[in-house]
Design a protein around this motif. Structure first.
Motif: not given
Length: 124
Positions: A37-38, A46-47, A60-61, A93-96
């Motif tokens: 997500f970011r 958002e996904f 994927y988005a 920011i990218y989240y796992c």
């Protein structure tokens, strides 16, 4: 519990590539899907992409389809996000995230574990 640690973020120019990594530890046998997500400043999370940990099914988005690729290495308990043709609007920011459910889903609330995030900045 499952711990997730992201790495690989940075500052790049438009058109460049980056590869993010997400290393999982702890009770990883309980994980059935992982996602990225970011969140950009002032926007909701958002996904971006998701993958079934055992099936390999990906989703994927629309905004990243054809540019980003999610993959996994089960032997290393690590997921990756290869990001090509980066655009300034990819800055975030990218989240796992990881979930115990078997279905690959896009809703953040469906994920059980989260990393701390890694910053990706794309300059024009």
């Amino acid at each position: 519990q499952v711990q997730l640690v992201e790495s690989g973020g940075g500052l790049v120019q438009a058109g460049d590539s980056l590869r993010l990594s997400c290393a999982a530890s702890g009770r990883t046998f309980s994980v059935f899907a992982m996602g990225w997500f970011r969140q950009a400043p002032g926007k909701e999370r958002e996904f971006v992409a998701a993958i079934g940990w055992r099936s390999g099914t990906t989703f994927y988005a629309d905004s990243v389809k054809g540019r980003f690729t999610i993959s996994k290495d089960n032997s290393k308990d690590t997921a990756y996000l290869q990001m090509n043709s980066l655009k300034p609007e990819d800055t975030a920011i990218y989240y796992c995230a990881a979930r115990r459910g078997v279905t690959v889903v896009v809703g953040a609330a469906e994920y059980d574990y989260w990393g701390q995030g890694t910053q990706v900045t794309v300059s024009s």
